[in-house]
Write a protein that holds these residues in place. Structure first.
Motif, mmCIF file in Angstrom:
data_model
loop_
_atom_site.group_PDB
_atom_site.id
_atom_site.type_symbol
_atom_site.label_atom_id
_atom_site.label_comp_id
_atom_site.label_asym_id
_atom_site.label_seq_id
_atom_site.Cartn_x
_atom_site.Cartn_y
_atom_site.Cartn_z
ATOM 1 N N GLN A 187 0.839 -1.190 0.000
ATOM 2 C CA GLN A 187 0.000 0.000 0.000
ATOM 3 C C GLN A 187 0.879 1.246 0.000
ATOM 4 O O GLN A 187 1.866 1.323 0.723
ATOM 5 C CB GLN A 187 -0.919 0.014 1.213
ATOM 6 N N PHE A 188 0.502 2.205 -0.839
ATOM 7 C CA PHE A 188 1.185 3.483 -0.929
ATOM 8 C C PHE A 188 0.194 4.571 -0.564
ATOM 9 O O PHE A 188 -0.862 4.686 -1.183
ATOM 10 C CB PHE A 188 1.693 3.740 -2.359
ATOM 11 N N GLU A 189 0.535 5.380 0.435
ATOM 12 C CA GLU A 189 -0.329 6.471 0.863
ATOM 13 C C GLU A 189 0.160 7.764 0.233
ATOM 14 O O GLU A 189 1.353 8.053 0.227
ATOM 15 C CB GLU A 189 -0.290 6.586 2.388
ATOM 16 N N VAL A 190 -0.783 8.556 -0.299
ATOM 17 C CA VAL A 190 -0.428 9.863 -0.844
ATOM 18 C C VAL A 190 -0.104 10.761 0.343
ATOM 19 O O VAL A 190 -0.938 10.975 1.230
ATOM 20 C CB VAL A 190 -1.585 10.460 -1.682
ATOM 21 N N GLN A 191 1.125 11.258 0.390
ATOM 22 C CA GLN A 191 1.588 12.092 1.495
ATOM 23 C C GLN A 191 0.996 13.499 1.375
ATOM 24 O O GLN A 191 0.646 13.939 0.280
ATOM 25 C CB GLN A 191 3.120 12.154 1.499
ATOM 26 N N PRO A 192 0.897 14.224 2.494
ATOM 27 C CA PRO A 192 0.299 15.570 2.454
ATOM 28 C C PRO A 192 1.024 16.546 1.521
ATOM 29 O O PRO A 192 0.416 17.448 0.978
ATOM 30 C CB PRO A 192 0.409 16.056 3.902
ATOM 31 N N ASP A 193 2.332 16.341 1.322
ATOM 32 C CA ASP A 193 3.109 17.276 0.505
ATOM 33 C C ASP A 193 3.337 16.786 -0.923
ATOM 34 O O ASP A 193 4.171 17.324 -1.637
ATOM 35 C CB ASP A 193 4.456 17.548 1.177
ATOM 36 N N GLU A 194 2.578 15.755 -1.370
ATOM 37 C CA GLU A 194 2.758 15.264 -2.742
ATOM 38 C C GLU A 194 1.416 15.122 -3.441
ATOM 39 O O GLU A 194 0.381 14.930 -2.804
ATOM 40 C CB GLU A 194 3.537 13.946 -2.770
ATOM 41 N N SER A 195 1.446 15.201 -4.768
ATOM 42 C CA SER A 195 0.230 15.025 -5.566
ATOM 43 C C SER A 195 0.017 13.526 -5.822
ATOM 44 O O SER A 195 0.904 12.706 -5.558
ATOM 45 C CB SER A 195 0.366 15.770 -6.887
ATOM 46 N N ILE A 196 -1.143 13.199 -6.362
ATOM 47 C CA ILE A 196 -1.435 11.806 -6.698
ATOM 48 C C ILE A 196 -0.438 11.320 -7.748
ATOM 49 O O ILE A 196 0.072 10.207 -7.669
ATOM 50 C CB ILE A 196 -2.892 11.661 -7.186
ATOM 51 N N ASP A 197 -0.147 12.174 -8.738
ATOM 52 C CA ASP A 197 0.816 11.798 -9.782
ATOM 53 C C ASP A 197 2.200 11.518 -9.208
ATOM 54 O O ASP A 197 2.879 10.586 -9.636
ATOM 55 C CB ASP A 197 0.911 12.892 -10.852
ATOM 56 N N GLN A 198 2.622 12.316 -8.236
ATOM 57 C CA GLN A 198 3.928 12.088 -7.601
ATOM 58 C C GLN A 198 3.943 10.753 -6.869
ATOM 59 O O GLN A 198 4.940 10.030 -6.893
ATOM 60 C CB GLN A 198 4.260 13.231 -6.635
ATOM 61 N N CYS A 199 2.838 10.405 -6.219
ATOM 62 C CA CYS A 199 2.739 9.120 -5.525
ATOM 63 C C CYS A 199 2.807 7.978 -6.535
ATOM 64 O O CYS A 199 3.502 6.977 -6.311
ATOM 65 C CB CYS A 199 1.444 9.051 -4.721
ATOM 66 N N LEU A 200 2.116 8.116 -7.667
ATOM 67 C CA LEU A 200 2.141 7.079 -8.697
ATOM 68 C C LEU A 200 3.542 6.937 -9.289
ATOM 69 O O LEU A 200 3.999 5.820 -9.545
ATOM 70 C CB LEU A 200 1.126 7.397 -9.800
ATOM 71 N N ASP A 201 4.245 8.055 -9.470
ATOM 72 C CA ASP A 201 5.626 8.011 -9.971
ATOM 73 C C ASP A 201 6.535 7.295 -8.976
ATOM 74 O O ASP A 201 7.384 6.489 -9.350
ATOM 75 C CB ASP A 201 6.159 9.420 -10.237
ATOM 76 N N ARG A 202 6.343 7.578 -7.687
ATOM 77 C CA ARG A 202 7.130 6.932 -6.624
ATOM 78 C C ARG A 202 6.876 5.422 -6.619
ATOM 79 O O ARG A 202 7.794 4.615 -6.478
ATOM 80 C CB ARG A 202 6.752 7.559 -5.269
ATOM 81 N N MET A 203 5.619 5.063 -6.822
ATOM 82 C CA MET A 203 5.224 3.655 -6.859
ATOM 83 C C MET A 203 5.917 2.931 -8.019
ATOM 84 O O MET A 203 6.483 1.855 -7.842
ATOM 85 C CB MET A 203 3.699 3.611 -7.035
ATOM 86 N N ARG A 204 5.877 3.544 -9.210
ATOM 87 C CA ARG A 204 6.512 2.944 -10.388
ATOM 88 C C ARG A 204 8.021 2.842 -10.218
ATOM 89 O O ARG A 204 8.634 1.865 -10.640
ATOM 90 C CB ARG A 204 6.172 3.762 -11.637
ATOM 91 N N ALA A 205 8.620 3.853 -9.597
ATOM 92 C CA ALA A 205 10.074 3.850 -9.374
ATOM 93 C C ALA A 205 10.490 2.688 -8.472
ATOM 94 O O ALA A 205 11.602 2.176 -8.588
ATOM 95 C CB ALA A 205 10.512 5.179 -8.764
ATOM 96 N N GLU A 206 9.596 2.274 -7.577
ATOM 97 C CA GLU A 206 9.891 1.159 -6.678
ATOM 98 C C GLU A 206 9.499 -0.192 -7.285
ATOM 99 O O GLU A 206 9.619 -1.221 -6.633
ATOM 100 C CB GLU A 206 9.181 1.369 -5.338
ATOM 101 N N GLY A 207 8.982 -0.176 -8.532
ATOM 102 C CA GLY A 207 8.671 -1.423 -9.227
ATOM 103 C C GLY A 207 7.264 -1.949 -8.995
ATOM 104 O O GLY A 207 7.037 -3.151 -9.048
ATOM 105 N N PHE A 208 6.319 -1.062 -8.750
ATOM 106 C CA PHE A 208 4.938 -1.472 -8.506
ATOM 107 C C PHE A 208 3.991 -0.768 -9.459
ATOM 108 O O PHE A 208 4.287 0.312 -9.964
ATOM 109 C CB PHE A 208 4.516 -1.150 -7.057
ATOM 110 N N VAL A 209 2.845 -1.389 -9.689
ATOM 111 C CA VAL A 209 1.798 -0.818 -10.527
ATOM 112 C C VAL A 209 0.503 -0.796 -9.701
ATOM 113 O O VAL A 209 0.208 -1.757 -8.984
ATOM 114 C CB VAL A 209 1.646 -1.620 -11.846
ATOM 115 N N PRO A 210 -0.274 0.314 -9.759
ATOM 116 C CA PRO A 210 -1.492 0.394 -8.941
ATOM 117 C C PRO A 210 -2.575 -0.558 -9.438
ATOM 118 O O PRO A 210 -2.746 -0.739 -10.637
ATOM 119 C CB PRO A 210 -1.929 1.856 -9.099
ATOM 120 N N VAL A 211 -3.288 -1.177 -8.488
ATOM 121 C CA VAL A 211 -4.400 -2.058 -8.844
ATOM 122 C C VAL A 211 -5.716 -1.596 -8.201
ATOM 123 O O VAL A 211 -6.779 -1.992 -8.640
ATOM 124 C CB VAL A 211 -4.131 -3.537 -8.451
#
Length: 64
Positions: free
Chosen positions: A6-30
């Motif tokens: 699970q990846f939580e969108v942090q208060p200081d980041e946008s949804i897109d930034q969270c998705l980019d962080r997720m992809r950088a760590e080798g994960f895809v949202p489901v």
């Protein structure tokens, strides 16, 4: 294989930034989940819960 995280969108980041962080760590949202955040407010003798925000959490699985 099939590991879910699970990846939580942090208060200081946008949804897109969270998705980019997720992809950088080798994960895809489901799945995307939103949970309301409430604040307790006292009005006279009554306690009322008012929404003050939301918590967005993405469930992701490993790309491999």
């Amino acid at each position: 294989m099939g590991k879910k995280v699970q990846f939580e969108v942090q208060p200081d980041e946008s949804i897109d930034q969270c998705l980019d962080r997720m992809r950088a760590e080798g994960f895809v949202p489901v799945r995307r989940m939103e949970k309301p955040i409430f604040q307790e407010v006292k009005k006279g003798n009554e306690t009322v819960y008012e929404p003050v925000g939301r918590q967005i959490v993405f469930e992701a699985k490993s790309i491999e």
